[in-house]
Write an enzyme that holds these catalytic residues in place. Structure first.
Site, PDB file in Angstrom:
ATOM      1  N   TYR A  11      30.935  41.947  39.005  1.00 60.24           N
ATOM      2  CA  TYR A  11      30.776  42.886  40.123  1.00 60.24           C
ATOM      3  C   TYR A  11      31.928  43.890  40.195  1.00 60.24           C
ATOM      4  CZ  TYR A  11      31.068  44.179  45.128  1.00 60.24           C
ATOM      5  OH  TYR A  11      31.199  44.843  46.326  1.00 60.24           O
ATOM      6  N   THR A  35      30.008  34.215  34.678  1.00 59.20           N
ATOM      7  CA  THR A  35      29.577  34.675  36.002  1.00 59.20           C
ATOM      8  C   THR A  35      29.091  36.112  35.966  1.00 59.20           C
ATOM      9  OG1 THR A  35      31.846  35.318  36.585  1.00 59.20           O
ATOM     10  CG2 THR A  35      31.140  33.112  37.227  1.00 59.20           C
ATOM     11  N   SER A  73      36.952  31.931  40.804  1.00 54.07           N
ATOM     12  CA  SER A  73      37.381  32.477  42.099  1.00 54.07           C
ATOM     13  C   SER A  73      36.746  31.807  43.318  1.00 54.07           C
ATOM     14  CB  SER A  73      37.081  33.980  42.146  1.00 54.07           C
ATOM     15  OG  SER A  73      35.694  34.217  41.958  1.00 54.07           O
ATOM     16  N   TYR A 137      42.995  27.806  43.915  1.00 54.70           N
ATOM     17  CA  TYR A 137      42.645  29.165  43.501  1.00 54.70           C
ATOM     18  C   TYR A 137      43.826  30.104  43.739  1.00 54.70           C
ATOM     19  CZ  TYR A 137      40.816  33.885  44.052  1.00 54.70           C
ATOM     20  OH  TYR A 137      40.645  35.250  43.982  1.00 54.70           O
ATOM     21  N   LYS A 141      46.454  32.056  40.914  1.00 53.72           N
ATOM     22  CA  LYS A 141      46.704  33.500  40.873  1.00 53.72           C
ATOM     23  C   LYS A 141      48.193  33.800  41.045  1.00 53.72           C
ATOM     24  CE  LYS A 141      42.506  35.458  40.676  1.00 53.72           C
ATOM     25  NZ  LYS A 141      42.104  36.621  39.871  1.00 53.72           N
ATOM     26  N   ARG A 275      35.286  25.572  55.823  1.00 55.47           N
ATOM     27  CA  ARG A 275      35.432  25.227  54.413  1.00 55.47           C
ATOM     28  C   ARG A 275      36.880  24.839  54.134  1.00 55.47           C
ATOM     29  NH1 ARG A 275      32.721  30.430  51.581  1.00 55.47           N
ATOM     30  NH2 ARG A 275      34.335  31.360  52.888  1.00 55.47           N
ATOM     31  N   GLY A 277      40.477  24.854  52.795  1.00 52.92           N
ATOM     32  CA  GLY A 277      41.338  25.866  52.207  1.00 52.92           C
ATOM     33  C   GLY A 277      41.192  27.258  52.765  1.00 52.92           C
TER      34      GLY A 277
END
Length: 312
Positions: A11, A35, A73, A137, A141, A275, A277
């Site tokens: 994307y 993905t 991600s 995640y 990064k 959720r 995190g």
């Protein structure tokens, strides 16, 4: 410039490649389609299907820059399977950096994330905000940010980490197509279109004005513009960090209102637990990007929702 775009069949990568081509740059895409989608690779770009760990087979001294957008991600997945993020993000990115050094590529733009900040301690997050990721995640990064800082200092690389906040919108047929789709706006739009289950609203007990999480939403075209500006302005031997956001936070319920206004439809939602995190609030300052890159986001939340709805 001749630019390698990792994740260019995805994307954000697709829109960045689109804007590079529009600026008469030569674009080479490396994507393993884990993905991404092969039909997102634009005419005019060269494409290599493969892992970023194999970037050494693509890169040579003719390249002027790498824009690295390929990554795992999903916050929730990173909590459940952190090893996937150590391998898929950290180990693979190290191989890419090694390939960049071996080929003598002078510039590196990295798709980082606001998740490196963890739970913010200020209303508008600046680049000197403490980094304390609360999920693997964000930690993966941040590790790559540190790699690039050391690479710039030791080997003269010109590098920038662009820390995204929440990206949305669409551009000339390029829109979000994740599987599973975890992003709020496309899920709300799908629910508005009546294409399946109600959208899920994760967390209604956050310490925010309406109990739902607050995020800074930025249009993908504004985001792509920042990549091109950074690529052209970074200097050898330096690693710069830029937060990319509008400085305006919108709660999940406010995004829901925007979707209902744009579509003219009621959106069915179910309320779920938070959720793992997910912090309550993430809003960018964005002042450094404005001052150093001359970059200003030009599109508001309603534009993001409208463009995404038109490309659903």
């Amino acid at each position: 410039m001749k630019v390698l775009v990792t994740g260019g069949a995805g994307y954000i990568g697709g829109v960045v490649a689109q804007q590079l081509l529009a600026g008469d740059h030569e674009v080479v895409i490396l994507d393993d389609l884990s993905t991404g989608h092969d039909d997102a690779v634009l005419a005019g770009a060269q494409w290599h299907e493969g892992s970023i760990a194999a970037a050494g087979e693509v890169l040579d001294s003719s390249f002027d820059a790498v824009i690295h957008l390929a990554a795992k991600s999903l916050v929730g997945e990173s909590v459940q399977h952190p090893e996937r993020y150590w391998h898929g993000n950290i180990v693979a990115s190290l191989a890419l950096i090694d390939a960049v050094r071996a080929a003598g590529v002078p510039r590196f733009i990295f798709s980082s994330t606001a998740a490196v900040y963890g739970t913010p301690v200020s209303d508008a997050i600046t680049e000197d905000h403490p980094t304390a990721p609360i999920n693997p995640y964000g930690a993966s990064k941040l590790a790559i940010d540190h790699m690039l800082a050391a690479e710039a200092a030791a080997h003269g690389l010109a590098a920038a980490s662009l820390r995204y906040f929440n990206v949305g919108g669409a551009s000339d047929g390029l829109s979000e197509r994740h599987d599973p789709e975890t992003h709020l706006i496309p899920n709300l739009l799908r629910a508005a279109a009546g294409g399946g289950e109600p959208a899920k609203l994760f967390g209604t007990d956050y310490p925010t004005h309406d109990g739902t999480a607050v995020r800074d939403y930025i249009h993908v075209l504004d985001l792509a513009d920042a990549h091109l500006r950074a690529m052209e302005q970074i200097r050898p031997g330096t690693h710069e960090v830029f937060n990319l956001g509008t400085g305006v936070g919108s709660s999940v319920r406010e995004v829901l209102d925007a979707v209902e206004t744009v579509t003219g439809r009621r959106v069915p939602v179910t309320e779920e637990d938070r959720r793992p995190g997910d912090p309550a609030t993430l809003v960018a300052s964005g002042e450094k990007a404005r001052e150093v890159l001359g970059w200003t986001p030009r599109r508001a939340l309603v534009d993001i929702v409208r463009d995404a709805w038109e490309h659903l």
